[in-house]
Write a protein that holds these residues in place. Sequence first.
Motif, mmCIF file in Angstrom:
data_model
loop_
_atom_site.group_PDB
_atom_site.id
_atom_site.type_symbol
_atom_site.label_atom_id
_atom_site.label_comp_id
_atom_site.label_asym_id
_atom_site.label_seq_id
_atom_site.Cartn_x
_atom_site.Cartn_y
_atom_site.Cartn_z
ATOM 1 N N TYR A 1 0.842 -1.205 0.000
ATOM 2 C CA TYR A 1 0.000 0.000 0.000
ATOM 3 C C TYR A 1 0.873 1.249 0.000
ATOM 4 C CZ TYR A 1 0.929 -0.315 5.047
ATOM 5 O OH TYR A 1 1.532 -0.412 6.277
ATOM 6 N N GLY B 1 -7.333 2.314 -5.114
ATOM 7 C CA GLY B 1 -7.921 1.274 -4.280
ATOM 8 C C GLY B 1 -7.845 1.610 -2.809
ATOM 9 N N LEU C 1 -8.742 -0.114 1.307
ATOM 10 C CA LEU C 1 -9.089 -1.298 2.098
ATOM 11 C C LEU C 1 -9.185 -0.888 3.566
ATOM 12 C CD1 LEU C 1 -9.509 -4.394 2.320
ATOM 13 C CD2 LEU C 1 -7.041 -4.576 2.711
ATOM 14 N N SER D 1 -11.909 -7.181 3.742
ATOM 15 C CA SER D 1 -12.011 -8.086 2.599
ATOM 16 C C SER D 1 -10.738 -8.911 2.476
ATOM 17 C CB SER D 1 -12.250 -7.297 1.303
ATOM 18 O OG SER D 1 -12.179 -8.139 0.182
ATOM 19 N N ASN E 1 -10.127 -11.157 0.202
ATOM 20 C CA ASN E 1 -9.771 -11.290 -1.215
ATOM 21 C C ASN E 1 -9.002 -10.086 -1.745
ATOM 22 O OD1 ASN E 1 -11.064 -13.797 -1.391
ATOM 23 N ND2 ASN E 1 -13.048 -12.847 -1.850
ATOM 24 N N SER E 2 -9.235 -8.903 -1.147
ATOM 25 C CA SER E 2 -8.557 -7.683 -1.610
ATOM 26 C C SER E 2 -7.220 -7.455 -0.915
ATOM 27 C CB SER E 2 -9.463 -6.464 -1.369
ATOM 28 O OG SER E 2 -10.693 -6.608 -2.022
ATOM 29 N N ASP F 1 -3.716 -7.036 -2.736
ATOM 30 C CA ASP F 1 -3.393 -5.794 -3.441
ATOM 31 C C ASP F 1 -2.681 -4.795 -2.528
ATOM 32 O OD1 ASP F 1 -4.612 -6.727 -5.753
ATOM 33 O OD2 ASP F 1 -6.579 -5.938 -5.178
#
Length: 881
Positions: free
Chosen positions: A556, A586, A588, A614, A616-617, A620
């Motif tokens: 990030y 993006g 999160l 999340s 699944n995220s 990233d």
Amino acid sequence: MKKRALWKDIFREIGHTKARFISIFAIIMLGVSFFAGIKATGPDMLNTAGTFYKEQRLMDLKVQTNYGLTEDNIGLLRNVQGIDEIQPSYSADVFIGDNALILKVNSYNTDKPLNQYRIVEGHLPEHSGEIVLDDKLAEEYALGDKISFSGNGTDAELSNSFETLEYTVVGFVRSPQFIEQSTRGTSGIGKGTADAFAAIPESDFKLPVYTEAYLSFKDTAGVKAYSPEYEDLIEQHTHAVEQAMSGVPEARLAELRAEGEKELSGGRAKVAAAEQQLADLQRQPEEVQQEQAASMKAIAAGLASAKEELAAGEQKLAELEQLKVYVTDRSANPGYAEYKDNADRLSAIASAFPVFFFLIAALVSLTTMTRMVEEHRLQIGTLKALGYGNRDIMAKFLVYGTLASLAASIAGLAVGFTLFPGIIYDAYSAIYNLPDITKNFYLSYSIISVIVALICTTLTAWIASRVELRSNASVLMRPKAPKSGQRILLERITFIWKRLSFVQKVTARNLFRYKQRMFMTVFGVAGCTALILTGFGLKDSIGSIAGSQFGTIMKYDALVALHEDVSADVLKAYDQLITGESAVTGTLSVAQERMTAHASGVNDQEVHLFVPTSVNSLSDFVELRDRKSGEGRMLTDDGAIISEKLAKLYGLESGDKLTVVDKDNETFEIKVAAITENYVMHYVYMTPAYYASVFGEKPLFNTELLNYTAHDKTWEDKFGEKLTANEGVAAISFSSSVGSAFDETMKSMDVVTLVLIVSAAALAFVVLYNLTNINVSERIRELSTIKVLGFYDKEVTMYIYRENMLLSLLGIVAGSGLGIVLHSFVLKTAELDATMFAPIIKWPSYIYAALLTLLFSGIVMAFMHIKLKRIHMIEALKSVE
């Protein structure tokens, strides 16, 4: 007479064997200076900082609240047991200059002794309107310059905090609260971090309450900073201060609400009076109302304004939060804890690296002293035949070795205690703005150095002479029979042996004929190569941390900490701010919480619980993977993924349980599902469902991770200002800034590794010279013989050089393997609990280590060539009478 003769003989021997004495001296001096210097650097750094803190009266604790401190609060602090000084102060964050630098402005009072400034230029503020600036601004401003304050609001709002907004620069200073060159802590305005600090007279502040209070305690005055004793005392005092302030939040909140109600009552009275006045006018005849229309309009407008003010005041009163008390110690100051970490790293390296220096020195000294005793075999036999006792005969060698080691120890201590700390500390001066290092003499390190030096020489001389003295005088008076030639293993491999030239066959036979010398040379070269490789390897390991942690793992770009219990309007404004930035790709939401890992026999560690909304995220923003295989890790509801260093410290594997303690001292057990690569701090990753199953409540998502495409500093500063201006944002951290700061800290270790490499290289040179010199001395008759047989000087040199080159290559190969083991050992020793070095050695490091060793081998042979040319053939071939 006997003693006088002994000393004459010893000094005569030193004169005849200068090269041997100097080589022993050099190898011991290198070992002692390296050990003493590296060992002393860590304590010297801590002593220097501790002295600076003591001279500038750095506070022990700082107390703050989100609504300031009243005189009653200060009175409570004065009653805390053991208080020495209490210093209430004011501070505020402002903008200055065209480039809108954020300045942390503190109050200064000559009567208040804590956190004294160190004057670099000019003088401290004496009159209203004078200001001293952080010395990092000395390039942008000069003495006598005028600066003006500005803020997020209007000048009128800023004037509520200051008597004047224009100041004259009268000095540049350094503060014990900010020992780092770059970091100046957080800020409540702009991008969220302060660029510099400043101080103005306390009388220039107009704030109704103090913003913080600094405390010092009587029992900490004589205790060294960073010591365990100091940390224990501060922990006790922190608890005492928190206890003293425990009743303040409720009382202060009630006080603020009472003050608010008092102000609102005036507003309500004003609204009621306006309503009454307007109602009275409205009851008048229509003609009168027409005449008073303008007045009625003005009263109505005033009434509407008063109602708006009243509504705003009521809303503000309703939104008053519970008072929060923050008690922080020195570790909250930028750079304070990191400085200790750097000193501890040096001390850890000093505990491991010099051991191998001394080990190699001891082995080479053993070879040297053994050769010296063997050279005096005839003299020993003669003295023994004349009736001298073993003690008298041995005294010469013991004194010779003791003189060499004591002289080398004195020189090594002098060089180590003065040279190494200064060189290494200068590397940290780019990061810290502390005064020049204070160098100290450490008796304990000196005694250890002398004892080890004496073991390397005097003990080896005693062992070697005792072995010779076991023989009878008649045996000692005859020269040792030369070693008989034997068929070597290579001769039995006929298809190889037949293809070797005569010179190659002689070289092979000589190597295996003197096996002890061969193994000693290979081991000496291997040890030095391993030390050099370890130095380069440390540079590789340390240099790769920042890129791996803040680029590969933490993917990030920014981390935004959010306030709890903010209104829906504030959250909506924040969401609009993020969605309005086209560069943001993006987000999160994450729950982050600090807890303490606990297990018997292991130091408690602070861990960061990391719970993404999340799963699944997550990939990233954060890469979870196995370090060795690179295989990705996925969060599940069956357990948590913990960082690798945390698993190592607590000996955890998949399926084990990690015990953590929260701020209320409640204990919880977390099942380890997998282990992930991580280098800085300890993390525990888990799903929201697993968090709820462990802690019995849903996680509070108090952090947001951001990814964006714009990575220039200007954009980040502007974006940071927008975020900080939002009431819901508590703090923002950009990965680029964090990574750069950490990388700068790690780069300061480059000088340490350079010192290791240079020291190891110098040791390699001395070892190679010593072993080659012994080789030549032992074979002086052999070399004289081949000179008589017609070998030219260069051919004689190559006769020795071929053997040395082959042994050096074998030593380099063995040293590369030994270097991997040594590198791993030093990494484990030098690592701190909260960091893990990357266990890698890049391939260029192997090449550099090999080339350096070969270079020194070549230089040594150049010196040996001169010595070989001076061999007197006739004298060397004389038979021993």
